[in-house]
Write a protein that holds these residues in place. Structure first.
Motif, PDB file in Angstrom:
ATOM      1  N   MET A   1       0.739  -1.104  -0.155  1.00 49.04           N
ATOM      2  CA  MET A   1       0.098   0.013  -0.021  1.00 49.04           C
ATOM      3  C   MET A   1       0.719   1.285   0.009  1.00 49.04           C
ATOM      4  O   MET A   1       1.729   1.303   0.785  1.00 49.04           O
ATOM      5  CB  MET A   1      -0.768  -0.003   1.147  1.00 49.04           C
ATOM      6  CG  MET A   1      -1.983   1.072   1.158  1.00 49.04           C
ATOM      7  SD  MET A   1      -3.195   0.531  -0.181  1.00 49.04           S
ATOM      8  CE  MET A   1      -3.120  -1.492   0.165  1.00 49.04           C
ATOM      9  N   PRO A   2       0.804   2.063  -0.954  1.00 53.31           N
ATOM     10  CA  PRO A   2       1.698   3.355  -0.951  1.00 53.31           C
ATOM     11  C   PRO A   2       0.973   3.944   0.129  1.00 53.31           C
ATOM     12  O   PRO A   2      -0.033   4.327   0.418  1.00 53.31           O
ATOM     13  CB  PRO A   2       1.363   3.897  -2.321  1.00 53.31           C
ATOM     14  CG  PRO A   2       0.408   3.116  -2.994  1.00 53.31           C
ATOM     15  CD  PRO A   2      -0.194   2.103  -1.911  1.00 53.31           C
ATOM     16  N   ARG A   3       2.154   4.731   0.904  1.00 51.16           N
ATOM     17  CA  ARG A   3       1.889   5.793   2.050  1.00 51.16           C
ATOM     18  C   ARG A   3       2.718   6.893   1.944  1.00 51.16           C
ATOM     19  O   ARG A   3       3.901   6.699   1.714  1.00 51.16           O
ATOM     20  CB  ARG A   3       2.036   4.840   3.309  1.00 51.16           C
ATOM     21  CG  ARG A   3       1.125   3.724   3.687  1.00 51.16           C
ATOM     22  CD  ARG A   3       1.413   2.813   4.816  1.00 51.16           C
ATOM     23  NE  ARG A   3       0.668   1.648   4.698  1.00 51.16           N
ATOM     24  CZ  ARG A   3      -0.493   1.687   5.370  1.00 51.16           C
ATOM     25  NH1 ARG A   3      -1.113   2.705   5.553  1.00 51.16           N
ATOM     26  NH2 ARG A   3      -1.288   0.671   5.149  1.00 51.16           N
TER      27      ARG A   3
ATOM     28  N   ALA B   1      -8.387  10.152   2.731  1.00 47.88           N
ATOM     29  CA  ALA B   1      -9.596  10.505   1.781  1.00 47.88           C
ATOM     30  C   ALA B   1     -10.794  10.244   2.834  1.00 47.88           C
ATOM     31  O   ALA B   1     -11.924  11.049   2.790  1.00 47.88           O
ATOM     32  CB  ALA B   1      -9.799   9.538   0.581  1.00 47.88           C
ATOM     33  N   VAL B   2     -10.945   9.171   3.555  1.00 49.57           N
ATOM     34  CA  VAL B   2     -11.961   8.954   4.555  1.00 49.57           C
ATOM     35  C   VAL B   2     -12.013  10.260   5.605  1.00 49.57           C
ATOM     36  O   VAL B   2     -13.149  10.465   5.564  1.00 49.57           O
ATOM     37  CB  VAL B   2     -11.784   7.604   5.235  1.00 49.57           C
ATOM     38  CG1 VAL B   2     -12.810   7.336   6.194  1.00 49.57           C
ATOM     39  CG2 VAL B   2     -11.896   6.250   4.312  1.00 49.57           C
TER      40      VAL B   2
ATOM     41  N   SER C   1      -2.333   6.185   4.817  1.00 46.87           N
ATOM     42  CA  SER C   1      -2.380   5.777   3.483  1.00 46.87           C
ATOM     43  C   SER C   1      -3.395   6.862   2.771  1.00 46.87           C
ATOM     44  O   SER C   1      -3.811   7.572   3.725  1.00 46.87           O
ATOM     45  CB  SER C   1      -3.116   4.516   3.177  1.00 46.87           C
ATOM     46  OG  SER C   1      -4.525   4.360   3.427  1.00 46.87           O
ATOM     47  N   SER C   2      -3.275   7.252   1.675  1.00 44.70           N
ATOM     48  CA  SER C   2      -3.960   8.156   0.983  1.00 44.70           C
ATOM     49  C   SER C   2      -5.486   7.713   1.112  1.00 44.70           C
ATOM     50  O   SER C   2      -6.230   8.618   1.070  1.00 44.70           O
ATOM     51  CB  SER C   2      -3.550   8.332  -0.437  1.00 44.70           C
ATOM     52  OG  SER C   2      -3.457   7.205  -1.116  1.00 44.70           O
ATOM     53  N   ILE C   3      -5.777   6.380   1.135  1.00 51.68           N
ATOM     54  CA  ILE C   3      -7.235   6.200   1.403  1.00 51.68           C
ATOM     55  C   ILE C   3      -7.745   6.724   2.593  1.00 51.68           C
ATOM     56  O   ILE C   3      -8.696   7.156   2.771  1.00 51.68           O
ATOM     57  CB  ILE C   3      -7.376   4.503   1.180  1.00 51.68           C
ATOM     58  CG1 ILE C   3      -7.048   4.231  -0.403  1.00 51.68           C
ATOM     59  CG2 ILE C   3      -8.748   4.123   1.357  1.00 51.68           C
ATOM     60  CD1 ILE C   3      -7.051   2.776  -0.642  1.00 51.68           C
ATOM     61  N   ALA C   4      -6.754   6.308   3.810  1.00 53.31           N
ATOM     62  CA  ALA C   4      -7.321   6.817   5.037  1.00 53.31           C
ATOM     63  C   ALA C   4      -7.630   8.336   5.110  1.00 53.31           C
ATOM     64  O   ALA C   4      -8.374   8.703   5.753  1.00 53.31           O
ATOM     65  CB  ALA C   4      -6.373   6.333   6.131  1.00 53.31           C
TER      66      ALA C   4
END
Lengths: 262, 262
Positions: free
Chosen positions: B1-3, B14-15, B9-12
């Motif tokens: 996972m890219p961090r 985004a959330v 992470s970028s997903i976290a």
């Protein structure tokens, strides 16, 4: 933005994973998600684990993967469609009670109708649009409303593309669609008998906001028995009520000023 | 996972951005999003640009940022709450028509009630729960249903934590809550007058699935005038109908077998 070796960000990959689910396939195995997204199984597994940890996905007892309630919550509580949807529900109920068939609210998204709400008849025999489902503009009565009152460049785009046939009644030539849209604007409503399915007719009217822009289409799906047009007055009345509620400040409406219940 | 450098992470991230929006604040400036999420403005800007390109966020004419229709669509069309919500809508309509006040459907998520659907009275004066809104279990009638019929470890967790007071009537001791839940199980419904707001009473009943598990609470919010209990029979009847529809295969119900409309 952190990116994987392929140059695609993990957020873009997450969107591909979310998009792998459909209304009929709400639970998928990891291998199937990998297949549908074109991601390696190991990559899909890692992403699914992260998305599950964040609540955006959920694992079932059989290890199948589903959309997480948290994703629905994040998307729904401040959704741009929420206030329109909430304002529309009482009017959809009125239409539903008076017409006795499927009643729905659609908005323009991209070059399609996106249905953001519907009420269904418990004993109806005709199939119908899903919530968060889409239809091409040229085949649906809601689409004709959104096209007829939409920006000219949208009309030109749609008229310039192949018009896919769904039934013998579907409009498939630009000339016929242009004429139908002119007629829709002249009458203020759209009636499409058997354009999506032989047995169903769609009837739609425009919903306007405070600036008099058409922001949605209110429609019913009724049996295709030549009586569809009789539902136009109820739809027009409901759309007027909904439009008026959209032009009244929320504080006066009392629709969106509450944050508690019990 | 890219961090990123911080390990998040970028997903976290985004959330965290999605979670910055609330039902009352559906449009935010980038600087405000940065403030709420604790992200640097440059980081927030980059992420918002990516999320906007993917349709998960949208920019308004004033450059303010909103939740995107695409996020709502991805979350809604295969949502785990969708089939329950769709099955419940006709029964919520019945309750709404007969009781004339707010009717809603809540499910357990985490240790809270998450309301996944509601119908509101157009002229109601009492505030109410939002769709995708949450309430603590101990203060709401729906929460009492979900607690009373929920797993024992959930009850122990809730009973072991401070029970926050909302009004003079809120139950705030474990003993009183334990007694109320026993009474709810004995009677098969919950009536909570003035526990969230002095002027409102909540009445809730359980909704069971094919395995007889309680999967949701069906409730109304009515004026707190000692007549709340009179609504119990209507709720029980609607919950039975809904439970029966949940135990019937979708193909027979005709509720979820359609993918088209017009």
């Amino acid at each position: 933005m952190p990116r994987a070796a392929t140059g695609e960000s993990s957020i873009a990959r997450a969107v591909r994973i979310f998009a792998a689910f459909t209304p009929d396939e709400t639970a998928l195995q990891v291998s199937e998600i990998a297949r549908r997204t074109g991601l390696h199984v190991a990559t899909a597994s890692r992403l699914i684990a992260e998305l599950t940890a964040l609540g955006l996905l959920e694992r079932g007892p059989d290890r199948s993967v589903r959309i997480g309630v948290r994703l629905w919550e994040l998307a729904s509580r401040a959704s741009p469609t929420r206030s329109l949807r909430e304002a529309a529900l009482p009017f959809l109920e009125d239409v539903h009670a008076l017409v006795g068939h499927h009643a729905q609210l659609g908005v323009l998204d991209g070059d399609e109708v996106l249905f953001i709400e519907r009420l269904t008849a418990r004993d109806a025999v005709i199939n119908y649009t899903r919530i968060a489902g889409r239809l091409p503009l040229h085949i649906s009565s809601s689409g004709h409303i959104l096209l007829a009152y939409g920006p000219p460049d949208l009309q030109e785009r749609v008229l310039g593309r192949p018009l896919v046939r769904y039934t013998a009644n579907t409009i498939t030539t630009p000339e016929a669609l242009r004429a139908a849209l002119a007629e829709t604007r002249r009458r203020g409503y759209a009636v499409l008998p058997g354009h999506v399915h032989e047995d169903a007719a769609g009837v739609a009217v425009p919903v306007r906001n405070a600036l008099n822009d058409v922001v949605a289409a209110l429609s019913v799906i009724v049996p295709n028995d030549r009586r569809a047009q009789a539902h136009v007055p109820v739809l027009l009345a409901a759309a007027r009520g909904l439009s008026r509620s959209l032009t009244t400040p929320a504080a006066v409406r009392g629709v969106t000023n509450g944050t508690f219940g019990q």
